[in-house]
Design an enzyme around this catalytic site. Structure first.
Site, PDB file in Angstrom:
ATOM      1  CG  ASN A 110      -1.829  -1.233   1.239  1.00 43.10           C
ATOM      2  OD1 ASN A 110      -2.063  -1.846   0.199  1.00 43.10           O
ATOM      3  ND2 ASN A 110      -2.289  -1.624   2.412  1.00 43.10           N
ATOM      4  CG  ASP A 112      -2.749   3.237   2.761  1.00 40.89           C
ATOM      5  OD1 ASP A 112      -3.608   2.388   2.453  1.00 40.89           O
ATOM      6  OD2 ASP A 112      -1.873   3.027   3.613  1.00 40.89           O
ATOM      7  CG  HIS A 127       3.743  -1.599  -4.732  1.00 42.78           C
ATOM      8  ND1 HIS A 127       2.552  -2.296  -4.769  1.00 42.78           N
ATOM      9  CD2 HIS A 127       4.692  -2.487  -5.147  1.00 42.78           C
ATOM     10  CE1 HIS A 127       2.771  -3.526  -5.208  1.00 42.78           C
ATOM     11  NE2 HIS A 127       4.062  -3.678  -5.427  1.00 42.78           N
ATOM     12  CB  CYS A 135      12.187  15.542 -11.086  1.00 38.88           C
ATOM     13  SG  CYS A 135      13.869  15.031 -11.371  1.00 38.88           S
ATOM     14  CB  CYS A 164      16.687  18.629 -13.863  1.00 41.67           C
ATOM     15  SG  CYS A 164      15.274  17.552 -13.530  1.00 41.67           S
ATOM     16  N   GLY A 201      -5.015  -9.046   3.562  1.00 37.84           N
ATOM     17  CA  GLY A 201      -5.670  -8.154   2.593  1.00 37.84           C
ATOM     18  C   GLY A 201      -4.965  -8.001   1.277  1.00 37.84           C
ATOM     19  CB  THR A 202      -2.334  -9.008  -0.581  1.00 40.53           C
ATOM     20  OG1 THR A 202      -1.847  -8.957  -1.928  1.00 40.53           O
ATOM     21  CG2 THR A 202      -1.762 -10.213   0.133  1.00 40.53           C
ATOM     22  CB  SER A 203      -5.746 -10.280  -4.875  1.00 40.52           C
ATOM     23  OG  SER A 203      -4.767  -9.442  -5.487  1.00 40.52           O
ATOM     24  CG  ASN A 227      -8.443 -11.938   1.607  1.00 39.69           C
ATOM     25  OD1 ASN A 227      -9.602 -11.531   1.449  1.00 39.69           O
ATOM     26  ND2 ASN A 227      -7.477 -11.713   0.717  1.00 39.69           N
TER      27      ASN A 227
HETATM   28  P1  OAD Z   1      -6.213  -6.144  -4.445  1.00 42.08           P
HETATM   29  O1  OAD Z   1      -7.254  -5.107  -4.666  1.00 42.08           O
HETATM   30  O2  OAD Z   1      -5.682  -6.935  -5.606  1.00 42.08           O
HETATM   31  O3  OAD Z   1      -6.709  -7.220  -3.374  1.00 42.08           O
HETATM   32  C1  OAD Z   1      -7.306  -6.775  -2.182  1.00 42.08           C
HETATM   33  C2  OAD Z   1      -7.494  -7.989  -1.305  1.00 42.08           C
HETATM   34  O4  OAD Z   1      -7.992  -7.543  -0.050  1.00 42.08           O
HETATM   35  C3  OAD Z   1      -8.509  -8.984  -1.869  1.00 42.08           C
HETATM   36  O5  OAD Z   1      -7.986 -10.300  -1.747  1.00 42.08           O
HETATM   37  C4  OAD Z   1      -9.729  -8.809  -0.944  1.00 42.08           C
HETATM   38  O6  OAD Z   1     -10.428 -10.031  -0.750  1.00 42.08           O
HETATM   39  C5  OAD Z   1      -9.059  -8.395   0.340  1.00 42.08           C
HETATM   40  N1  OAD Z   1      -9.912  -7.607   1.241  1.00 42.08           N
HETATM   41  C6  OAD Z   1     -10.959  -6.808   0.913  1.00 42.08           C
HETATM   42  N2  OAD Z   1     -11.477  -6.244   2.039  1.00 42.08           N
HETATM   43  C7  OAD Z   1     -10.709  -6.701   3.091  1.00 42.08           C
HETATM   44  C8  OAD Z   1     -10.713  -6.480   4.494  1.00 42.08           C
HETATM   45  N3  OAD Z   1     -11.632  -5.688   5.058  1.00 42.08           N
HETATM   46  N4  OAD Z   1      -9.784  -7.112   5.258  1.00 42.08           N
HETATM   47  C9  OAD Z   1      -8.858  -7.928   4.686  1.00 42.08           C
HETATM   48  N5  OAD Z   1      -8.793  -8.183   3.351  1.00 42.08           N
HETATM   49  C10 OAD Z   1      -9.721  -7.564   2.571  1.00 42.08           C
HETATM   50  O7  OAD Z   1      -5.030  -5.399  -3.685  1.00 42.08           O
HETATM   51  P2  OAD Z   1      -3.554  -5.858  -3.560  1.00 42.08           P
HETATM   52  O8  OAD Z   1      -3.434  -7.339  -3.474  1.00 42.08           O
HETATM   53  O9  OAD Z   1      -2.923  -5.059  -2.476  1.00 42.08           O
HETATM   54  O10 OAD Z   1       0.280  -2.198  -7.264  1.00 42.08           O
HETATM   55  O11 OAD Z   1      -2.980  -5.358  -4.982  1.00 42.08           O
HETATM   56  C11 OAD Z   1      -1.622  -5.253  -5.109  1.00 42.08           C
HETATM   57  C12 OAD Z   1      -1.269  -4.180  -6.058  1.00 42.08           C
HETATM   58  O12 OAD Z   1      -2.189  -4.095  -7.158  1.00 42.08           O
HETATM   59  C13 OAD Z   1      -1.325  -2.761  -5.541  1.00 42.08           C
HETATM   60  O13 OAD Z   1      -0.300  -2.448  -4.640  1.00 42.08           O
HETATM   61  C14 OAD Z   1      -1.095  -2.012  -6.855  1.00 42.08           C
HETATM   62  C15 OAD Z   1      -1.990  -2.809  -7.772  1.00 42.08           C
HETATM   63  O14 OAD Z   1      -1.393  -3.072  -9.010  1.00 42.08           O
HETATM   64  C16 OAD Z   1       0.950  -1.055  -7.678  1.00 42.08           C
HETATM   65  O15 OAD Z   1       0.437   0.023  -7.574  1.00 42.08           O
HETATM   66  C17 OAD Z   1       2.316  -1.297  -8.209  1.00 42.08           C
END
Ligand code: OAD
Length: 263
Positions: A110, A112, A127, A135, A164, A201-203, A227
């Site tokens: 994240n 944020d 990330h 820049c 620059c 919380g990551t896919s 998750n």
């Molecule tokens: P995703 O949006 O791909 O996945 C979010 C995950 O969080 C999913 O598996 C949801 O089921 C889960 N989720 C949703 N609500 C939740 C909650 N309340 N508690 C726990 N889990 C919950 O997000 P990321 O896996 O973080 O990359 O995606 C990775 C990257 O995709 C981001 O960092 C970004 C994007 O490409 C860059 O910007 C380089």
């Protein structure tokens, strides 16, 4: 989120037991960690003005070169959204973990800044961050305080580098870009050394961040997922707690403290 009594409570206790014996716990968090702080996950439909854009059309260098004001404006909107967000109790639980485990490291996808804002002392941002700027042509650092604040949602012309002259861009990793080398080295080292990796919380779709849980597992760590939905990790994690970050993490810490699971 009401827990189906029984299995989730046992899984939370099992998680607490695994953490209790650990010297190093790595927390690998994704966009789901911020969902209950009101920040849409990356794949949530973009709201309002930005709904017609696909993030992959905005979060790239070519998109920025084509239309710097649109990309810079989109990140300004996200920065405003994030600054209005408050870290939910799941973040505070991770901070509390630091007082109960010899070493805790948060490795987040994240941008944020909520882990830091909640008080986590060791956070690696794979990330980058919405609050960092440099820049486009030479990556000269640029102070966040000097970045113009948007007066409304929409395009916002980026300032120019005072060294620059090239346009200032957000300090986040765009699609197709490399992750910060030092951050990767430290994250990969910790993943191979930890006894527990909490994947929250990551896919598990985006590489190379998605490799971390596998590195941990291959090095003999317990991989525990939090998750509410199935993910790429669910199929092989040691423990899968089907719940949300804000609901599960405080209960894991309560179990660690031997407190009754409330609610
Ligand atoms: P995703 O949006 O791909 O996945 C979010 C995950 O969080 C999913 O598996 C949801 O089921 C889960 N989720 C949703 N609500 C939740 C909650 N309340 N508690 C726990 N889990 C919950 O997000 P990321 O896996 O973080 O990359 O995606 C990775 C990257 O995709 C981001 O960092 C970004 C994007 O490409 C860059 O910007 C380089």
């Amino acid at each position: 989120m009401p827990f189906p009594h029984g299995d989730v409570e046992n899984l939370i206790r099992e998680t607490a037991d695994a953490i209790r014996g650990a010297a190093l716990v790595v927390v690998a968090s994704g966009a789901g960690m911020s969902r209950e702080s009101g920040i849409p996950t990356f794949r949530d439909a973009l709201s309002g003005l930005w709904a017609s854009y696909d993030p992959e059309d905005l979060a790239t260098e070519p998109a920025f070169r084509r239309n710097p004001a649109r990309v810079f404006g989109w990140y300004a909107w996200r920065r405003r959204l994030v600054r209005a967000a408050l870290p939910h109790p799941g973040y505070a639980a991770l901070v509390e973990l630091e007082g109960r485990v010899p070493e805790v490291l948060v490795v987040t996808q994240n941008v944020d800044g909520l882990h830091r804002r909640a008080g986590s002392r060791r956070v690696l941002e794979l990330h980058g961050s919405l609050e960092q700027f440099f820049c486009l042509d030479a990556r000269h650092p640029f102070p966040a305080a000097a970045v113009p604040e948007p007066v409304a949602d929409g395009e916002l012309a980026p300032p120019a580098c005072d060294r620059c002259g090239s346009p200032i861009r957000p300090g986040v990793v765009w699609f197709g870009e490399m992750l910060p080398e030092r951050v990767v080295a430290e994250a990969w080292e910790a993943a191979a050394r930890c006894q527990v990796m909490l994947v929250v919380g990551t896919s598990g779709l985006v590489h190379p961040a998605a490799e971390l849980p596998r590195i941990a597992r291959d090095a003999g760590a317990r991989v525990i997922e939090v998750n509410p939905e199935p993910s790429e990790v669910s199929a092989w994690a040691d423990v899968v707690v089907r719940g949300t970050a804000a609901a599960v993490l405080p209960r894991v810490v309560a179990a660690l403290k031997g407190e009754a699971l409330k609610g």
